[in-house]
Design a protein around this motif. Structure first.
Motif, PDB file in Angstrom:
ATOM      1  N   UNK A 282       4.196   3.863   2.573  1.00 39.13           N
ATOM      2  CA  UNK A 282       5.580   3.916   2.109  1.00 39.13           C
ATOM      3  C   UNK A 282       6.474   4.726   3.054  1.00 39.13           C
ATOM      4  N   UNK A 283       7.692   4.255   3.258  1.00 36.44           N
ATOM      5  CA  UNK A 283       8.668   4.969   4.089  1.00 36.44           C
ATOM      6  C   UNK A 283       9.732   5.654   3.227  1.00 36.44           C
ATOM      7  N   UNK A 284       9.491   5.724   1.951  1.00 34.74           N
ATOM      8  CA  UNK A 284      10.444   6.349   1.037  1.00 34.74           C
ATOM      9  C   UNK A 284      10.687   7.801   1.427  1.00 34.74           C
ATOM     10  N   UNK A 285      11.920   8.207   1.405  1.00 32.60           N
ATOM     11  CA  UNK A 285      12.343   9.579   1.735  1.00 32.60           C
ATOM     12  C   UNK A 285      12.113   9.961   3.200  1.00 32.60           C
ATOM     13  N   UNK A 286      11.831   8.999   4.044  1.00 34.39           N
ATOM     14  CA  UNK A 286      11.572   9.301   5.448  1.00 34.39           C
ATOM     15  C   UNK A 286      12.748  10.006   6.106  1.00 34.39           C
ATOM     16  N   UNK A 287      13.960   9.601   5.746  1.00 33.55           N
ATOM     17  CA  UNK A 287      15.144  10.189   6.379  1.00 33.55           C
ATOM     18  C   UNK A 287      15.360  11.647   5.995  1.00 33.55           C
TER      19      UNK A 287
ATOM     20  N   UNK B 130       0.848  -1.193   0.000  1.00 31.33           N
ATOM     21  CA  UNK B 130       0.000   0.000   0.000  1.00 31.33           C
ATOM     22  C   UNK B 130       0.885   1.246   0.000  1.00 31.33           C
ATOM     23  N   UNK B 131       0.802   2.079  -1.048  1.00 30.26           N
ATOM     24  CA  UNK B 131       1.693   3.246  -1.151  1.00 30.26           C
ATOM     25  C   UNK B 131       1.538   4.257  -0.020  1.00 30.26           C
TER      26      UNK B 131
ATOM     27  N   UNK C  87      -1.940   6.635  10.270  1.00 32.26           N
ATOM     28  CA  UNK C  87      -2.850   6.185  11.327  1.00 32.26           C
ATOM     29  C   UNK C  87      -4.303   6.227  10.867  1.00 32.26           C
ATOM     30  N   UNK C  88      -4.657   7.304  10.174  1.00 32.83           N
ATOM     31  CA  UNK C  88      -6.024   7.429   9.665  1.00 32.83           C
ATOM     32  C   UNK C  88      -6.278   6.365   8.602  1.00 32.83           C
ATOM     33  N   UNK C  89      -5.319   6.187   7.707  1.00 32.57           N
ATOM     34  CA  UNK C  89      -5.474   5.202   6.628  1.00 32.57           C
ATOM     35  C   UNK C  89      -5.517   3.781   7.188  1.00 32.57           C
TER      36      UNK C  89
END
Length: 640
Positions: free
Chosen positions: A64-69, A60-61, A84-86
């Motif tokens: 995604x944790x992409x670019x989190x840093x 599920x996009x 959290x809502x999703x």
């Protein structure tokens, strides 16, 4: 054993192939990886369920944790709220429930960055501490997210000492209400998760007063934000406490109350009740009020400690297989001295390299450990970036790696020590720093009482003995392996653990020896030599006290003598404690240089924490409310 099919673990790698070194490691496994996985999960069915949850979350996009840093604190917070809502929609879509088998795997699959985690603690508190009537009223509202809950226990001046909490709840028999107040700055609630920007309600712990008498800590349900526009309720001051060492996605908050009135029915009353006339009735132990925090502590061991450790081990072990520090066989890579021009390859350069390597490793290790101890010693506030400690810790931690990774450097020192030991054993001259390798005297520690261990000669000789023993035994092990047919580089590789231990012992000995000799040369005036002698003794005895096995190993120090060491060590702590503040004052750092709300010269720590937190840009209204919280709350809004 057949090569394990790793395709299911590839996580969509664009490279499409497994590193051959990793593949080789997996091919020679002595056990079934899949069966061990099932054992750890508690059965093959649990493994199947966990993998299904992970697949659903990771595909599920929105999760995604992409670019989190690269995200700012605000961006990480908003993403956590969005997830959290999703997640509520996802659970409905997948048919997952909080009591279902999938639920325990969701947090792990999300890797932590999700909001409303304290909402679960809020609900758990009501379920455990609330009456049947309270549970019937509040739990459905919380379950349907008609409110967002937090858990307000910790205060600015009080963490684990719950009996010392200062927030007050005074019962007013005339209005049948509790009047909540934050009597002073140290009583401000500080650190509650989801409090900074998200929560509308909280379970708050306060000292209960009835007719002027204190009945101790009790839990209350308090509304802190409007369910209409998310504005703070009258008498409430709340916000985000600012950046931390991590968990930037969590809006840890502060909360102050000024004459905030709540109805009598809002005191959680499964075990304790205040009747309309002010009569206090207890039907259980007050210790039950601590149950929620106890269960949270238990659950975080798995979620916040064990799982991250498992991840770290996985990353480090896999990387260690792929990453090549240097060639194992001699002659296939250049060492530090090999890089020097021929005319510079002198013994002096070799000695400096060997000693600087070892001391860099030992000093950075000790200093990193020391900063961590300092951070822990400051409790929860040490974790706040505003303490100045997290940035110091992360900075100094990196020093264990840059300019040479510490284990590699210790092995460089060990190579020097083994070479010198072999030279000394054959009667050849050795550098001054290692002459003890030729002149060490076997025997026992001559100390007769605890005061003897305050003699530099006594403890320096003890360190020398341990260093010699470890170098000697490691050299013997190397020789045995080589004589048994092992190649030199293979023998060396098999002894690396002992070699590192020996190098540390040598560096520790030299440090103690130099410390004692330096103190001896100090002038006696102004009490400087005296306090420095205490510090030298403390450093030396701390090393013995913390590494008892090394000194007891061959009986050089006896068990009775180790008791003497302990006694002298504890005596020194009491002596030096008296000079602790002057000692650090002597470093002469300005407040601006320290940049710490906890370390200022005037000691006004709570005021600074609050003042600095108010300056945080995170305390402005976040778009997350209009985009996510408002629709969430208004879609199913009901009058409370």
């Amino acid at each position: 054993m057949a090569l394990l099919d790793t395709s299911k673990y590839s996580q969509g790698s664009v490279l499409g192939s497994v590193n051959p070194d990793l593949a080789s490691e997996r091919q020679t496994a002595s056990f079934s990886v899949e069966k061990l996985t099932a054992l750890l999960d508690g059965g093959t069915e649990q493994t199947r369920i966990r993998r299904a949850v992970v697949e659903a979350i990771e595909s599920d996009p929105v999760f995604s944790r992409e670019n989190q840093y690269f995200q700012t604190q605000n961006e990480r917070y908003e993403a956590a709220v969005r997830k959290a809502v999703h997640l509520q929609r996802k659970m409905n879509e997948m048919g997952w429930t909080e009591n279902g088998p999938e639920y325990k795997y969701i947090y792990r699959a999300l890797s932590g960055d999700v909001a409303f985690l304290l909402h679960r603690v809020f609900m758990r508190s009501i379920s455990v501490l609330g009456s049947d009537k309270q549970i019937a009223k509040w739990i459905p509202l919380a379950t349907q997210y008609r409110l967002i809950g937090s858990y307000a226990q910790t205060e600015l001046g009080h963490g684990t000492y719950l009996q010392g909490l200062e927030t007050t709840a005074v019962f007013d028999t005339a209005t049948q209400e509790f009047i909540l107040n934050t009597p002073k700055i140290s009583a401000m609630k500080w650190w509650p998760g989801d409090m900074g920007r998200s929560a509308t309600h909280t379970v708050l712990f306060a000292q209960l007063y009835i007719h002027g008498k204190c009945y101790g800590i009790h839990p209350f349900i308090v509304q802190i934000r409007s369910l209409q526009d998310h504005s703070l309720c009258p008498g409430i001051t709340a916000g985000d406490i600012g950046p931390k060492m991590n968990f930037e996605h969590t809006d840890n908050g502060y909360l102050m109350l000024k004459n905030v009135r709540i109805p009598r029915e809002n005191m959680l009353s499964k075990f304790c009740e205040v009747r309309p006339d002010g009569t206090y009735v207890r039907t259980g132990s007050q210790q039950i009020n601590y149950f929620t925090m106890t269960t949270v502590r238990i659950s975080l061991i798995s979620d916040e400690v064990i799982t991250p450790m498992m991840k770290a081990c996985t990353i480090a072990i896999r990387y260690s297989v792929v990453r090549r520090q240097s060639k194992l066989k001699p002659g296939s890579s250049a060492s530090w001295t090999d890089l020097l021009p021929q005319h510079q390859r002198s013994p002096v350069h070799f000695i400096l390299h060997a000693l600087s390597s070892g001391f860099k490793a030992v000093i950075t290790h000790h200093c990193t450990a020391a900063v961590e101890i300092c951070l822990r010693a400051c409790g929860g506030h040490g974790y706040s970036q505003l303490s100045g400690l997290p940035s110091l810790y992360t900075k100094i931690l990196a020093s264990c790696i840059y300019e040479g990774e510490n284990t590699i450097l210790l092995l460089q020192t060990a190579r020097f020590l083994i070479k010198c030991f072999m030279a000394a054993s054959s009667g050849q001259p050795v550098p001054p720093s290692v002459t003890y390798l030729a002149a060490v005297k076997p025997g026992k520690c001559p100390a007769k009482n605890k005061l003897d261990f305050l003699s530099p000669d006594i403890y320096t000789e003890a360190y020398q003995h341990v260093a010699f023993r470890l170098i000697n035994s490691t050299a013997a092990k190397l020789q045995d392996l080589i004589q048994s047919g092992a190649k030199k580089h293979d023998a060396w590789n098999q002894c690396t653990v002992q070699l590192v231990q020996a190098a540390k012992a040598h560096c520790h000995y030299i440090t103690v020896k130099n410390f004692a000799e330096t103190v001896e040369k100090l002038e006696t005036k102004a009490g400087i030599q005296k306090i420095m002698k205490h510090l030298c003794d403390l450093f030396a005895l701390h090393g013995i006290f913390s590494n008892t096995g090394a000194f007891l190993h061959d009986g050089y120090i006896s068990a009775a003598q180790m008791d003497m060491v302990t006694s002298s060590y504890l005596d020194l702590l009491a002596i030096i404690r008296k000079d602790a503040v002057p000692l650090v004052d002597a470093f002469d750092f300005t407040d601006k240089s320290l940049n710490s709300a906890l370390g200022s010269y005037d000691g006004q720590v709570y005021q600074r924490l609050y003042e600095w937190a108010q300056k945080s840009p995170t305390n402005k209204m976040s778009p997350a409310y209009e985009r996510y919280l408002k629709p969430l709350l208004h879609n199913t809004l009901s009058k409370l």
